[in-house]
Each structure stands twice: as structure tokens, then as C-alpha cells.
Design a protein around this motif. Structure first.
Motif, PDB file in Angstrom:
ATOM      1  N   GLU A   1     -59.994  -1.797  23.362  1.00 63.71           N
ATOM      2  CA  GLU A   1     -61.198  -2.426  22.821  1.00 63.71           C
ATOM      3  C   GLU A   1     -61.915  -3.121  23.968  1.00 63.71           C
ATOM      4  O   GLU A   1     -61.398  -4.061  24.550  1.00 63.71           O
ATOM      5  CB  GLU A   1     -60.832  -3.426  21.735  1.00 63.71           C
ATOM      6  N   ARG A   2     -63.121  -2.647  24.269  1.00 59.67           N
ATOM      7  CA  ARG A   2     -63.835  -3.114  25.455  1.00 59.67           C
ATOM      8  C   ARG A   2     -65.185  -3.686  25.059  1.00 59.67           C
ATOM      9  O   ARG A   2     -65.889  -3.135  24.214  1.00 59.67           O
ATOM     10  CB  ARG A   2     -64.035  -1.956  26.434  1.00 59.67           C
ATOM     11  N   CYS A   3     -65.561  -4.793  25.687  1.00 56.61           N
ATOM     12  CA  CYS A   3     -66.925  -5.293  25.566  1.00 56.61           C
ATOM     13  C   CYS A   3     -67.373  -5.786  26.935  1.00 56.61           C
ATOM     14  O   CYS A   3     -66.545  -6.150  27.786  1.00 56.61           O
ATOM     15  CB  CYS A   3     -67.041  -6.388  24.509  1.00 56.61           C
TER      16      CYS A   3
ATOM     17  N   VAL B   1     -68.062 -11.598  41.146  1.00 60.31           N
ATOM     18  CA  VAL B   1     -68.258 -12.671  42.118  1.00 60.31           C
ATOM     19  C   VAL B   1     -69.490 -12.322  42.947  1.00 60.31           C
ATOM     20  O   VAL B   1     -69.575 -11.219  43.490  1.00 60.31           O
ATOM     21  CB  VAL B   1     -67.026 -12.850  43.031  1.00 60.31           C
ATOM     22  N   VAL B   2     -70.455 -13.236  42.998  1.00 57.49           N
ATOM     23  CA  VAL B   2     -71.685 -13.032  43.762  1.00 57.49           C
ATOM     24  C   VAL B   2     -71.827 -14.175  44.758  1.00 57.49           C
ATOM     25  O   VAL B   2     -71.854 -15.350  44.362  1.00 57.49           O
ATOM     26  CB  VAL B   2     -72.912 -12.968  42.834  1.00 57.49           C
ATOM     27  N   GLU B   3     -71.905 -13.826  46.049  1.00 52.77           N
ATOM     28  CA  GLU B   3     -72.036 -14.830  47.113  1.00 52.77           C
ATOM     29  C   GLU B   3     -70.987 -15.929  46.954  1.00 52.77           C
ATOM     30  O   GLU B   3     -71.292 -17.122  46.979  1.00 52.77           O
ATOM     31  CB  GLU B   3     -73.449 -15.429  47.123  1.00 52.77           C
ATOM     32  N   SER B   4     -69.740 -15.490  46.772  1.00 53.56           N
ATOM     33  CA  SER B   4     -68.568 -16.372  46.658  1.00 53.56           C
ATOM     34  C   SER B   4     -68.551 -17.217  45.388  1.00 53.56           C
ATOM     35  O   SER B   4     -67.693 -18.092  45.233  1.00 53.56           O
ATOM     36  CB  SER B   4     -68.447 -17.312  47.882  1.00 53.56           C
ATOM     37  N   ARG B   5     -69.461 -16.948  44.458  1.00 53.28           N
ATOM     38  CA  ARG B   5     -69.484 -17.708  43.201  1.00 53.28           C
ATOM     39  C   ARG B   5     -69.000 -16.820  42.061  1.00 53.28           C
ATOM     40  O   ARG B   5     -69.569 -15.763  41.801  1.00 53.28           O
ATOM     41  CB  ARG B   5     -70.898 -18.210  42.897  1.00 53.28           C
ATOM     42  N   ARG B   6     -67.929 -17.248  41.406  1.00 56.08           N
ATOM     43  CA  ARG B   6     -67.389 -16.471  40.294  1.00 56.08           C
ATOM     44  C   ARG B   6     -68.284 -16.622  39.074  1.00 56.08           C
ATOM     45  O   ARG B   6     -68.633 -17.726  38.682  1.00 56.08           O
ATOM     46  CB  ARG B   6     -65.963 -16.921  39.960  1.00 56.08           C
ATOM     47  N   ILE B   7     -68.641 -15.481  38.483  1.00 56.99           N
ATOM     48  CA  ILE B   7     -69.487 -15.474  37.294  1.00 56.99           C
ATOM     49  C   ILE B   7     -68.583 -15.480  36.065  1.00 56.99           C
ATOM     50  O   ILE B   7     -67.672 -14.661  35.949  1.00 56.99           O
ATOM     51  CB  ILE B   7     -70.395 -14.222  37.267  1.00 56.99           C
ATOM     52  N   GLU B   8     -68.865 -16.412  35.158  1.00 57.83           N
ATOM     53  CA  GLU B   8     -68.089 -16.456  33.922  1.00 57.83           C
ATOM     54  C   GLU B   8     -68.667 -15.457  32.918  1.00 57.83           C
ATOM     55  O   GLU B   8     -69.849 -15.529  32.588  1.00 57.83           O
ATOM     56  CB  GLU B   8     -68.106 -17.862  33.322  1.00 57.83           C
ATOM     57  N   PRO B   9     -67.875 -14.527  32.439  1.00 62.64           N
ATOM     58  CA  PRO B   9     -68.375 -13.569  31.440  1.00 62.64           C
ATOM     59  C   PRO B   9     -68.866 -14.287  30.184  1.00 62.64           C
ATOM     60  O   PRO B   9     -68.419 -15.393  29.869  1.00 62.64           O
ATOM     61  CB  PRO B   9     -67.143 -12.704  31.147  1.00 62.64           C
ATOM     62  N   ARG B  10     -69.794 -13.631  29.474  1.00 63.27           N
ATOM     63  CA  ARG B  10     -70.372 -14.205  28.257  1.00 63.27           C
ATOM     64  C   ARG B  10     -70.284 -13.148  27.163  1.00 63.27           C
ATOM     65  O   ARG B  10     -71.239 -12.418  26.920  1.00 63.27           O
ATOM     66  CB  ARG B  10     -71.821 -14.628  28.510  1.00 63.27           C
ATOM     67  N   PHE B  11     -69.124 -13.059  26.548  1.00 64.76           N
ATOM     68  CA  PHE B  11     -68.924 -12.091  25.474  1.00 64.76           C
ATOM     69  C   PHE B  11     -69.420 -12.672  24.165  1.00 64.76           C
ATOM     70  O   PHE B  11     -69.212 -13.856  23.877  1.00 64.76           O
ATOM     71  CB  PHE B  11     -67.439 -11.719  25.369  1.00 64.76           C
ATOM     72  N   ARG B  12     -70.032 -11.852  23.364  1.00 67.03           N
ATOM     73  CA  ARG B  12     -70.733 -12.364  22.190  1.00 67.03           C
ATOM     74  C   ARG B  12     -69.822 -13.076  21.202  1.00 67.03           C
ATOM     75  O   ARG B  12     -70.230 -14.029  20.558  1.00 67.03           O
ATOM     76  CB  ARG B  12     -71.462 -11.214  21.490  1.00 67.03           C
TER      77      ARG B  12
END
Length: 692
Positions: free
Chosen positions: A94-96, A199-210
Motif C-alpha cells: 500500500e503506497r501513497c 533531502v534538499v540542500e541538506s534539509r530533510r523534507i517531512e512527508p505530508r500524507f493525506r
């Protein structure tokens, strides 16, 4: 096939998308290395390999369910043991996606005894630029990977992009994947959760799942429950409408700086970004669904409007952006991250601003956008008119730009009847029609805001352009408009679908419209699944080409809307109904989701329609096309500032009843019920001002 029904194994690749994040995978859920599959975030492939193995083997796919554009469920089973036909282990993935990716893997033992399972997930990343992947020359840039407990970490050598993979279930990790050894009792199950963080420019992006959003974020994603509900008795149309709304929801992107300003990305997988032309036309088509999309699109494009002159990016003062790119190689793609090489986004910007005002955009928003609109009109008069003849033309500034800069922007997309290419600078027929609509829109806005001199001047400009257009583009002997004038003002005399866009804006005189409707009705243009982009009698015709004989749903929809604008012309309504019936047949063949385009073979030659291999799906204006067609058949128009609502329904009889609910109008939410040539409106504010 219903939107939530299983897709048969082997039907092709599966794309799931949410904003600027999307994945392309096989029906098994695997992302195979070496091709175009992977997980993409902000125009970068952050996962190039994602393969699940059960006891060393790829599990057998059973079905795929993708009820929402941003999620999918893959049903598989462990390969049967040697000498056995059946398997006792069900594998469900199950993927989102949403600023990252989450995948649950559930193993269910349906057997009578416990089973030992060795589960592996092979992971790799090349951090390739989106266009390098699309064009098939992703170089597999070197990455550094480390394993630490339940985590995998990948990074580009320059540190600009990275990836963190976290899993539950106490896996063993190595530099190229994760593995689990589990014992599952009889009739029991085991589950792991795997989360991917970009990770963009050493900044981890927190996923936003609905399903894991904070209340305030979740509220923003109740979009489908808040926008206008559009339903039909016709089963196929209703399927297509449901799928369209779901896909448009997934394609919506917020600027981040102004969360309320949302626009629609052009399409997955290759164009999950802001496109001037695509985003403007899509938000026009979706006005009955959500007028706020138009306002968000206009504000976003106004903030990026051209200020100076730069041949590398084709930026010019007042010009509206063609596309915005965020990938690691964007600086070298089409001249940079901001590319302005489009001829039609600028007039469409002004035309949409006028239409958004009529559909209820706040006066504060419209007034704030008027300077951008006036800068566009100055651009049309200056940079847009290269030789001072009153027409808007294009010619790329360098050999790095797009050779053709209208919506048919492939290198061979504009030609004459013999197939010879147009020499720049090129004045496209539909662009003159968009400019005509832009001048009229600005005139209406001037009337509304007390600028009578501006209104008179803009209307005069529009009427002068209409007369010049009829004189210069009309092919009297053939009975249609040239697709373009080339650099020598030679009429490019190919019969094309572009003339339908001219009907849509109203630049066509009734005299010419009558002959044009008759010409569009001929079988060289009507494939039986929609309107061909080019007549099959033309020298450049190729039903498997991108723009020279294929069928684009949005293109057919604009032609249908144009025909309904000229509903008083004999044969116009009948042709609009026929083209729409063909398009709906095509849509059902594609599971209810209209792709960006498909091949233009005749319906009596090949059924179902033949897919175009690199077509985007979902794609914004293809998803929005059914909404424009419904509006056109309802004859629905409004002028909220004046309190006017127009309904002139001419619905196909086979559609039965069409219902619009929660349609915003002057502070009220309307319900419109229509069938055939009859309509009923509920919820109008007093006193109502309805014409029909």
C-alpha cells in the motif's frame, strides 16, 4: 472499469501523484532500474530502484487498485513452491506519495502452518534530473549511501539532493537495501512501514500524507468535498467526471509562500510543475468546479512575470512564464529554471483575469492583478508584435529555446498542407484569437472599474484584430483558417484543430463559422474518438505523432466549447455532440481517465484507441476537458458583479439529467439540474437575474 476497480496485470505502468511528488512503477509496485521508473520529487528522481523480493524471487502480481491519484494498492503473492500451483502467502503493498513516500508491506499467511519468509527491498538512487530521465539519458550520477540500523541514507556528491529511508520491523540494512527474516504463524499476518524522506540542500523534507495531516492541513485537502459537485445520469460521463476531479485534486500545488494560492501542475509524470499555458487553460476549464484555482494561478504567474530582457530564458518585460523547473539540471534546461518561451500564455493570462472577474473573483484580487494584465498588453503591442502588423508572433531568441511556442510546440507542429514547416516569425491563428479575447476582457474590466477611455480603446483594438484576422488568415477556397502566417506572411494552409480554438474565443464571424463547422464535420478531422490535431489529408499527417494527427482531449473540448458558442450555426450542436460521444468512448477505454493525448487512428480501424507512448496521465487540461464540455452544453455563464446567470442547455439526450450542486454565485450556493434543453436553478439570491 470503475475508478476504484482493480487494473488487470500487464496493463502497463502505474503512476501515482500528489503535488510535485510522483512515482512510476510496474504493476507489481517495483521501480525497475535502467528506464523511466522511480520516485520523483521536485523534478528529481530520488529513487531509481525499489524492488521487493520474497525468498529471493519477485512476487507474482495479482491486481492494482488506484482509487485515488495519490495512492495505490498492489496485490501480489509469493511464487508457488516447486511442484505446487498455489501460493499460501499474500503480499500487499500500500503506497501513497506526498512530499515523500510511504509504503506498507503486509504479508498474510493463509496456510495451515507457520511460514518462514525472507523479505528484501533493494533501493538505489541516481538523483537524475527529470528531463534526463524522460529523454532516456540519465547518467546514473554517483551517490554516497550508508546504512544505520533501520535507516538508509543516500546523497549526491554535491550535497544538493539526498534521501532517507526509514523502516519498521527491525530490518537488517546494507548500503543497497533492507531485509527482514520473519516467521508468520498460520492464518496470521506481519507488517512493516517504510517511509521515504527527500533531502534538499541538506534539509530533510517531512512527508505530508493525506491521512496523517494535522487538522489545519487536512482541512485544505477537503477540496473535493467543498468544490462544486458535478454528476450525471450517464454512467460513462459520471465515471469520467469522478476521475477528473480526483486527478485535478492530486495535481493541485500550493506556492508555499501563499498557501491559499493554488494552481494546477501540467501533468504527471513529466510536467509536475507550473506551466503558463497549461495552468491557465486548466483553471479556465475548472471555473465551474472551483473559481479559486484561477485566482491562485493568476497570482502565481504574476509574481513570476517577465521584468527584463534575457535571451537565455527568453524573458521579456510583461511576458508570462512558460514553465518553472526545480531539478538539479534545470539551469541548463531551456535556458534556466524560469523559461518564458511561450506565445500564448500572455494573452491567456488577461483573458482568464476577465473571466475570473465574471465568475466571482474578489475585487481586491482583480485590482491587484490589473498592472500585470496591462504589462501583458504592452508586451503584446511591443515584443509580441515583431513586425508591427498587428498580429502576435514568435521566434525563439537562441537555438536553445523552443522552435515552436504555441500549444503545438513540437519542432514540426506547425506546417502547411504539403507538410512544409513554418519559417519564423510565426503568427498562429489561435494566438490571435486569444489576443482578441484578452483585449475584450480588459475592456470589460475597464467598464467595471470606471475607465471608459480604456474600455473604448481595448474594444477598438479587439475589433480591428478581428477584421485583420478574417482578412489575413481565411482560406476562401478551402473554407477554413490557415493554422498560421509564416515569416513571409505566407498562409500555412494545413487544416488543423487550431481553428476550433478560434471558435471558442468568438473571433470568427458567423459567415466564416458556417463553413468552418461544415469543414470540421468531415471525417478527415473527426477520428471517431475526438478531433484530430491535423487532417489526415495533410502532408505532415501521422496519427502516431505528437501534434500532427493525434487526438488531444483538451483540444477537442475547446472545439466543442467553440461549436456551442456558435450553436445558432446549422450543424454546430450536432458536431459538438458527436465529438463528445467519441471522446467519452475513448475515456472509458482508458478506465475513465483521459490521457494527455492518444493516437489519431480512426475508431472503425482500431478500437480501443491506440495510446501514445509518452502521454502524461493524469494530465491537467485533459482532466479538466470534461468540465469544459459540461459547461458548454449547459450554456452556463455568469457575471457575478452584475448578478447575472446564463443557462442555455443543449445536453445530449443520452446524458439524461446533469446536476451541479454547491456552485458558488454571489454569496449563494446554487443547485442546477438540467436535461435536454430544460434547466432548473435552486438557491438563487433575490432578486434573481437569470437568462436562458
Amino acid at each position: 472499469m470503475n475508478a476504484g476497480d482493480p487494473a488487470p496485470h500487464g496493463q502497463g505502468q502505474v503512476t501515482i501523484v500528489e503535488g510535485t511528488t510522483f512515482s512510476i512503477c510496474a504493476p507489481s509496485g517495483d521501480m525497475e532500474p535502467g528506464g523511466a521508473q522511480g520516485l520523483f520529487f521536485r523534478d528529481t528522481r530520488i529513487i531509481s530502484r525499489w524492488q521487493l523480493r520474497v525468498d529471493g524471487q519477485a512476487p507474482q502480481p495479482l491486481s492494482v487498485v488506484d482509487a485515488d491519484a495519490y495512492a495505490a494498492r498492489f496485490m501480489l503473492r509469493r511464487q508457488p513452491a516447486a511442484g505446487h500451483a498455489d501460493s499460501t502467502l499474500l503480499v500487499v503493498r500500500e503506497r501513497c506519495v506526498g512530499e515523500g513516500m510511504r509504503e506498507f508491506v503486509t504479508l498474510t499467511n493463509v496456510g495451515r502452518e507457520a511460514t518462514l519468509v525472507h523479505l528484501e527491498l533493494h533501493v538505489d538512487s541516481d538523483f537524475a534530473d527529470l528531463f534526463a530521465v524522460k529523454e532516456g539519458h540519465a547518467g546514473g550520477s554517483a551517490t554516497h549511501s550508508t546504512a544505520s540500523g533501520v535507516n538508509l541514507v543516500f546523497s549526491r556528491p554535491d550535497g544538493s539532493r539526498g534521501l532517507l529511508v526509514h523502516a519498521t520491523g527491525e530490518p537488517t540494512s546494507t548500503h543497497n537495501g533492507l531485509s527482514w527474516q520473519v516467521v508468520i504463524p498460520a492464518r496470521d499476518e506481519w507488517r512493516t512501514e517504510i517511509v521515504v524522506h527527500p533531502v534538499v540542500e541538506s534539509r530533510r523534507i517531512e512527508p505530508r500524507f493525506r491521512d496523517h495531516m494535522a487538522p489545519e492541513e487536512a482541512e485544505a485537502h477537503t477540496w473535493r468535498r467543498n468544490v462544486t459537485s458535478i454528476r450525471a445520469q450517464h454512467q460513462d460521463l459520471n465515471l469520467v467526471l469522478r476521475r477528473s476531479v480526483r486527478d485535478l485534486d492530486a495535481l493541485r500545488i500550493s506556492t508555499g509562500e501563499e498557501p491559499g494560492q493554488t494552481f494546477v501542475a501540467a501533468g504527471a509524470p513529466w510536467f509536475m510543475t507550473l506551466f503558463g499555458r497549461d495552468s491557465l487553460l486548466t483553471s479556465w476549464m475548472t471555473l465551474p468546479l472551483d473559481p479559486k484555482l484561477a485566482v491562485g494561478t493568476l497570482h502565481t504567474l504574476a509574481a513570476l512575470q517577465g521584468r527584463g530582457v534575457d535571451p537565455r530564458t527568453e524573458e521579456e518585460p510583461g511576458r508570462i512564464l512558460h514553465e518553472l523547473r526545480l531539478g538539479p539540471q534545470s539551469a541548463s534546461a531551456l535556458g534556466g529554471t524560469h523559461y518564458y518561451g511561450t506565445i500564448d500564455a500572455s494573452p491567456l493570462f488577461v483573458a482568464l483575469l476577465g473571466e475570473a472577474w465574471r465568475w466571482g473573483a474578489a475585487e481586491s484580487d482583480v485590482r491587484a492583478l490589473l498592472p500585470a494584465a496591462d504589462a501583458v498588453l504592452a508586451w503584446l503591442d511591443g515584443y509580441g508584435d515583431r513586425d508591427g502588423d498587428g498580429f502576435v508572433e514568435y521566434q525563439r531568441a537562441t537555438d536553445r529555446g523552443l522552435f515552436n511556442q504555441g500549444w503545438k510546440d513540437s519542432w514540426d507542429g506547425v506546417n502547411d498542407a504539403a507538410g512544409q514547416l513554418a519559417e519564423p516569425p510565426v503568427a498562429l491563428a489561435e494566438v490571435q484569437a486569444y489576443a482578441y479575447a484578452a483585449w475584450l476582457a480588459r475592456a470589460d474590466l475597464a467598464d467595471a472599474f470606471g475607465e471608459p477611455a480604456v474600455a473604448d480603446n481595448c474594444r477598438q483594438r479587439a475589433e480591428k484584430l478581428r477584421a485583420r484576422f478574417a482578412e489575413a488568415f481565411w482560406l476562401h477556397d478551402e473554407g477554413f483558417f490557415a493554422i498560421a502566417l509564416d515569416g513571409r506572411k505566407r498562409q500555412m494552409d494545413a487544416m488543423s484543430s487550431n481553428v476550433g480554438h478560434c471558435l471558442w474565443t468568438g473571433i470568427v464571424t458567423d459567415e466564416h463559422a458556417e463553413r468552418l463547422v461544415a469543414r470540421l464535420s468531415q471525417p478527415d478531422m473527426d477520428s471517431g474518438f475526438g478531433l484530430r490535431t491535423l487532417s489526415d489529408r495533410s502532408g505532415a499527417y501521422n496519427p502516431m505523432s505528437y501534434h500532427n494527427g493525434s487526438v488531444w482531449p483538451h483540444d477537442t473540448a475547446l472545439c466543442v466549447a467553440g461549436l456551442m458558442r456558435y450553436a445558432h450555426i446549422p450543424g454546430a450542436v450536432e458536431l459538438a455532440h458527436r465529438l463528445t460521444a467519441g471522446l467519452l468512448r475513448a475515456a472509458t477505454a482508458f478506465g475513465g481517465r483521459l490521457p494527455e493525448l492518444f493516437c489519431g487512428f480512426a475508431a472503425d480501424q482500431f478500437h480501443p484507441p491506440v495510446p501514445y507512448p509518452t502521454s502524461c496521465s493524469p494530465q491537467a487540461w485533459a482532466s479538466a476537458a470534461p468540465l469544459l464540455i459540461v459547461r458548454a452544453f449547459l450554456g452556463l455563464d455568469m457575471n457575478v458583479p452584475r448578478g447575472e446567470l446564463v443557462l442555455r442547455p443543449r445536453l445530449p439526450q443520452e446524458w439524461g439529467t446533469v446536476t451541479l450542486d454547491r456552485l458558488p454565485f454571489n454569496g449563494s450556493l446554487l443547485k442546477i439540474t438540467a436535461s435536454g434543453t430544460e434547466a432548473e436553478v435552486q438557491g438563487l439570491p433575490e432578486p434573481p437575474n437569470v437568462s436562458g
